[in-house]
Design a protein around this motif. Sequence first.
Motif, PDB file in Angstrom:
ATOM      1  N   ILE A 240       0.865  -1.183   0.000  1.00 22.89           N
ATOM      2  CA  ILE A 240       0.000   0.000   0.000  1.00 22.89           C
ATOM      3  C   ILE A 240       0.896   1.226   0.000  1.00 22.89           C
ATOM      4  O   ILE A 240       1.770   1.364   0.851  1.00 22.89           O
ATOM      5  CB  ILE A 240      -0.931   0.008   1.231  1.00 22.89           C
ATOM      6  N   GLU A 241       0.696   2.097  -0.970  1.00 24.80           N
ATOM      7  CA  GLU A 241       1.462   3.345  -1.079  1.00 24.80           C
ATOM      8  C   GLU A 241       0.495   4.509  -0.944  1.00 24.80           C
ATOM      9  O   GLU A 241      -0.590   4.481  -1.526  1.00 24.80           O
ATOM     10  CB  GLU A 241       2.168   3.422  -2.434  1.00 24.80           C
ATOM     11  N   THR A 242       0.884   5.524  -0.185  1.00 24.35           N
ATOM     12  CA  THR A 242       0.019   6.685   0.036  1.00 24.35           C
ATOM     13  C   THR A 242       0.773   7.962  -0.297  1.00 24.35           C
ATOM     14  O   THR A 242       1.913   8.152   0.143  1.00 24.35           O
ATOM     15  CB  THR A 242      -0.468   6.735   1.502  1.00 24.35           C
TER      16      THR A 242
ATOM     17  N   GLY B 128      -8.248   5.561  -4.078  1.00 23.36           N
ATOM     18  CA  GLY B 128      -7.390   4.381  -4.051  1.00 23.36           C
ATOM     19  C   GLY B 128      -7.587   3.568  -5.311  1.00 23.36           C
ATOM     20  O   GLY B 128      -8.709   3.420  -5.798  1.00 23.36           O
ATOM     21  N   ILE B 129      -6.488   3.064  -5.852  1.00 21.83           N
ATOM     22  CA  ILE B 129      -6.574   2.255  -7.070  1.00 21.83           C
ATOM     23  C   ILE B 129      -5.504   1.175  -7.036  1.00 21.83           C
ATOM     24  O   ILE B 129      -4.390   1.415  -6.584  1.00 21.83           O
ATOM     25  CB  ILE B 129      -6.442   3.140  -8.337  1.00 21.83           C
TER      26      ILE B 129
ATOM     27  N   TYR C 214      -1.542  -1.126  -4.133  1.00 20.68           N
ATOM     28  CA  TYR C 214      -2.766  -0.346  -3.995  1.00 20.68           C
ATOM     29  C   TYR C 214      -2.303   1.057  -3.640  1.00 20.68           C
ATOM     30  O   TYR C 214      -1.698   1.277  -2.587  1.00 20.68           O
ATOM     31  CB  TYR C 214      -3.670  -0.921  -2.898  1.00 20.68           C
ATOM     32  N   ARG C 215      -2.522   2.016  -4.550  1.00 22.21           N
ATOM     33  CA  ARG C 215      -2.045   3.390  -4.361  1.00 22.21           C
ATOM     34  C   ARG C 215      -3.198   4.291  -3.931  1.00 22.21           C
ATOM     35  O   ARG C 215      -4.254   4.294  -4.550  1.00 22.21           O
ATOM     36  CB  ARG C 215      -1.435   3.919  -5.648  1.00 22.21           C
ATOM     37  N   VAL C 216      -2.943   5.076  -2.899  1.00 20.41           N
ATOM     38  CA  VAL C 216      -3.934   6.009  -2.379  1.00 20.41           C
ATOM     39  C   VAL C 216      -3.364   7.414  -2.515  1.00 20.41           C
ATOM     40  O   VAL C 216      -2.229   7.673  -2.115  1.00 20.41           O
ATOM     41  CB  VAL C 216      -4.268   5.715  -0.898  1.00 20.41           C
TER      42      VAL C 216
END
Length: 158
Positions: free
Chosen positions: A56-58, A87-88, A96-98
Motif C-alpha cells: 500500500i502506497e500513500t 485508491g486504485i 494499492y495506491r492512495v
Amino acid sequence: MPTKIVDFSARSEVIRAEPFNAHFWECTPAEFRTYLGRPREFLRRLGILVPGDCRIETTIENHDGLEDQAPGFESGSGNDTVVCNMGIGAAARSVYRVVSYARDEASTGNVKKALLHGVSRQQAKHGHASSPPEAKGGKSKREKKEKKAKARREHEAQ
C-alpha cells in the motif's frame, strides 16, 4: 467511520472489467491518522480487501495544508477539514495506491467540472470525450456542431 465511500467498479461496467479496483472515501483528519497507522486494517473496515502480498502506497498531495488546517490531525469544534482519498490497484496488481488531499468541507460541490461524458453514459462515445448535454436530454454543443457540419457536407455533395 469514513463517509462518501464509492466503489467505481460498482458504478461503471468499464472499470468493473479492468484488472484493478478503484475507490473513493472521505474521512476526518483523526480518521486519516488512523489510516496512516494501520492502512490495511482501515481499508478492510471500509470493505476494501488488500491482499497481504500487495503493498500500500500513500501520497498526501497537500501535507502542509493538512498541517495548517488540522494540526496534529485534530478534528472537531470549528474545524471542518476533510481528507478525500482515491485508491486504485490490488486485484491483479501488486500495489494499492492512495492519493489523499485535505480540504475544507465547505468547498464540496463548489467546483465546476467538465465531464468527459454524460452522467448516464458508461464512457465517452466512440472513445472521444464530449461535453455533457446542455439541457435535460439535449445534445451538447459539440454534437450539435458536428450534426450541422455533416448536414452541410451532405448538402454540398448533392
